[in-house]
Enzyme design. Structure first.
Site, PDB file in Angstrom:
ATOM      1  N   LYS A 112      -5.884 -11.363  -8.554  1.00 48.48           N
ATOM      2  CA  LYS A 112      -4.494 -11.846  -8.454  1.00 48.48           C
ATOM      3  C   LYS A 112      -4.437 -13.370  -8.596  1.00 48.48           C
ATOM      4  CE  LYS A 112      -1.531  -8.409  -7.642  1.00 48.48           C
ATOM      5  NZ  LYS A 112      -1.767  -7.547  -8.757  1.00 48.48           N
ATOM      6  N   LYS A 192      -7.399   0.437 -16.091  1.00 51.74           N
ATOM      7  CA  LYS A 192      -6.779   1.368 -15.151  1.00 51.74           C
ATOM      8  C   LYS A 192      -5.317   1.541 -15.535  1.00 51.74           C
ATOM      9  CE  LYS A 192      -5.300  -0.183 -11.222  1.00 51.74           C
ATOM     10  NZ  LYS A 192      -5.050  -0.710  -9.881  1.00 51.74           N
ATOM     11  N   LYS A 195       1.449   0.050 -14.057  1.00 54.46           N
ATOM     12  CA  LYS A 195       2.751  -0.322 -14.586  1.00 54.46           C
ATOM     13  C   LYS A 195       2.724  -1.756 -15.125  1.00 54.46           C
ATOM     14  CE  LYS A 195       7.555   0.013 -13.489  1.00 54.46           C
ATOM     15  NZ  LYS A 195       8.539   0.812 -12.778  1.00 54.46           N
TER      16      LYS A 195
HETATM   17  P1  TYM Z   1      -0.817   0.874  -5.362  1.00 52.40           P
HETATM   18  O1  TYM Z   1       0.622   0.759  -5.076  1.00 52.40           O
HETATM   19  O2  TYM Z   1      -1.395  -0.009  -6.430  1.00 52.40           O
HETATM   20  O3  TYM Z   1      -1.175   2.355  -5.777  1.00 52.40           O
HETATM   21  C1  TYM Z   1      -0.784   3.483  -5.019  1.00 52.40           C
HETATM   22  C2  TYM Z   1      -1.887   4.531  -5.044  1.00 52.40           C
HETATM   23  O4  TYM Z   1      -2.135   4.968  -6.392  1.00 52.40           O
HETATM   24  C3  TYM Z   1      -3.513   4.835  -6.718  1.00 52.40           C
HETATM   25  N1  TYM Z   1      -3.626   4.496  -8.149  1.00 52.40           N
HETATM   26  C4  TYM Z   1      -4.455   5.081  -9.008  1.00 52.40           C
HETATM   27  N2  TYM Z   1      -5.338   6.082  -8.872  1.00 52.40           N
HETATM   28  C5  TYM Z   1      -6.037   6.460  -9.973  1.00 52.40           C
HETATM   29  N3  TYM Z   1      -5.875   5.908 -11.202  1.00 52.40           N
HETATM   30  C6  TYM Z   1      -4.988   4.907 -11.384  1.00 52.40           C
HETATM   31  N4  TYM Z   1      -4.839   4.375 -12.596  1.00 52.40           N
HETATM   32  C7  TYM Z   1      -4.235   4.447 -10.273  1.00 52.40           C
HETATM   33  N5  TYM Z   1      -3.279   3.497 -10.101  1.00 52.40           N
HETATM   34  C8  TYM Z   1      -2.926   3.536  -8.804  1.00 52.40           C
HETATM   35  C9  TYM Z   1      -4.001   3.692  -5.830  1.00 52.40           C
HETATM   36  O5  TYM Z   1      -5.398   3.721  -5.644  1.00 52.40           O
HETATM   37  C10 TYM Z   1      -3.238   3.957  -4.554  1.00 52.40           C
HETATM   38  O6  TYM Z   1      -3.887   4.920  -3.758  1.00 52.40           O
HETATM   39  N6  TYM Z   1      -2.977  -1.759  -1.662  1.00 52.40           N
HETATM   40  C11 TYM Z   1      -2.340  -0.498  -1.984  1.00 52.40           C
HETATM   41  C12 TYM Z   1      -1.148  -0.169  -1.099  1.00 52.40           C
HETATM   42  C13 TYM Z   1      -1.418  -0.087   0.357  1.00 52.40           C
HETATM   43  C14 TYM Z   1      -2.183   0.886   1.048  1.00 52.40           C
HETATM   44  C15 TYM Z   1      -2.066   0.594   2.421  1.00 52.40           C
HETATM   45  C16 TYM Z   1      -2.941   1.993   0.635  1.00 52.40           C
HETATM   46  C17 TYM Z   1      -0.903  -0.922   1.302  1.00 52.40           C
HETATM   47  N7  TYM Z   1      -1.285  -0.503   2.552  1.00 52.40           N
HETATM   48  C18 TYM Z   1      -2.700   1.370   3.396  1.00 52.40           C
HETATM   49  C19 TYM Z   1      -3.571   2.753   1.586  1.00 52.40           C
HETATM   50  C20 TYM Z   1      -3.451   2.444   2.957  1.00 52.40           C
HETATM   51  C21 TYM Z   1      -1.836  -0.549  -3.429  1.00 52.40           C
HETATM   52  O7  TYM Z   1      -1.554  -1.604  -3.932  1.00 52.40           O
HETATM   53  O8  TYM Z   1      -1.666   0.689  -4.034  1.00 52.40           O
END
Ligand code: TYM
Length: 324
Positions: A112, A192, A195
């Site tokens: 980031k 990966k 969006k």
């Molecule tokens: P985020 O919002 O980027 O993604 C949400 C969930 O989707 C999964 N994911 C994917 N899995 C497989 N292939 C992909 N291309 C892909 N893109 C997204 C992510 O691994 C995630 O599980 N930091 C976290 C949000 C968060 C969180 C938490 C998660 C905040 N607090 C506590 C677990 C527990 C995030 O940015 O996910």
């Protein structure tokens, strides 16, 4: 007591098939066996300061996707992070025992900082501490996530161990739970699916939109002409078939290698498979979107139930940290 599950996702709006295959499908499955809590992490979203006017519509779109995918507010707690403000208190308290060096090493922080050099804010450094606070505020044991979240989960466990050693043994060490598709590549065939890279397919896209997006997908770069044999092992379109019609995989692999089908045919088949698989989801989504006031009700009820647990944990933590 049944184990407790927690997961969160940033309110990026409509969810894509990477989110579903990597995380949401496990959220849904775990609901029958565990006490599940799922959170839309709106405060985390502020670390990148994207279009703030979109934040509330994005939260709604995301909740709609979750409900249409099978998350059930009767079984699970579904809520928005900022509606249970105790998480920010725990974040502050955890930040007192978290070495800065741990946070500066986190790969997502470095990424980031590279992506937004003009906005390397304090919240960005603390992102994984807030994520840890999310999870342990509810004393969750299991965290369904995609593979990209594993470094955050590792750090959460380190923070928990440090808290338990330095202050008092309050928190369980949360374990990540992956699906069989923990990292879905995007339509560029390399990164990966995400969006922000605009390489995604939305769950709620129309059949036409889905077909149009899949047409742009990169396949085997060595396959220049329809008559060239393809290499399914390097092709993301091939991989995606595996998640939607695994029975056809062997046949597709042979046809691709023998060049009896081209990438255009292969993509058409994939669009059809995804559209068939998503049809019930899309119908349910449209039906839920019609229910006036329903999303607000779900979110208010979720925040109330989450708040009860959160208040209890905060009281315990403050007591152990001699703040009471
Ligand atoms: P985020 O919002 O980027 O993604 C949400 C969930 O989707 C999964 N994911 C994917 N899995 C497989 N292939 C992909 N291309 C892909 N893109 C997204 C992510 O691994 C995630 O599980 N930091 C976290 C949000 C968060 C969180 C938490 C998660 C905040 N607090 C506590 C677990 C527990 C995030 O940015 O996910």
């Amino acid at each position: 007591m049944k184990g407790r599950v927690f997961s969160g996702a940033r309110p990026t709006g409509k969810q894509h098939i990477g989110n579903y295959l990597g995380a949401i499908q496990n959220y849904v499955k775990l609901q029958d066996e565990y006490e599940c809590i799922y959170c839309i992490v709106d405060i985390h979203a502020l670390t990148t300061l994207e279009d703030l006017d979109q934040l509330q519509p994005n939260i709604r779109e995301m909740m709609l996707d979750w409900l249409a995918a099978g998350l059930d507010p009767e079984k699970s707690i579904l809520f928005v992070q900022s509606h249970v403000p105790e998480v920010t208190e725990l974040h502050t308290l955890l930040s007192m025992i978290t070495p800065l060096g741990w946070l500066l090493r986190v790969p997502t922080f470095k990424e980031k900082a590279r992506q937004q050099p003009e906005n390397v804010n304090y919240g960005l450094v603390g992102y994984p501490v807030l994520q840890t606070a999310d999870i342990i505020l509810y004393k969750a044991n299991m965290v369904p996530v995609g593979e990209d979240q594993l470094p955050h989960l590792e750090l959460a466990r380190e923070i928990v161990r440090r808290f338990n050693n330095l202050i008092a043994p309050v928190f369980p060490e949360p374990q990540a739970k992956l699906t069989t598709a923990p990292m879905i590549r995007g339509l560029d065939g390399q990164n990966k699916m995400s969006k922000s890279l605009d390489n995604h397919i939305e769950l709620a896209a129309t059949p036409k939109e889905t077909e149009k997006r899949i047409k742009t997908a990169f396949t085997d770069p060595q396959r220049k002409f329809r008559t060239d044999p393809g290499r399914p092992e390097v092709c993301n379109v091939y991989d995606l078939h595996g998640f939607y019609d695994s029975e056809k995989l062997e046949e597709i692999s042979q046809q691709c290698r023998a060049a009896t089908i081209g990438c255009v045919d292969c993509k058409k088949m994939l669009s059809k498979e995804i559209n068939n698989a998503m049809e019930p989801f899309r119908e349910r989504r449209a039906e839920i979107a019609m229910r006036s006031g329903y999303l607000e009700e779900v979110m208010a009820d979720g925040a109330e139930r989450a708040g009860v647990i959160a208040k209890e944990t905060i009281r315990e933590v403050k007591e152990k940290m001699c703040l009471l």
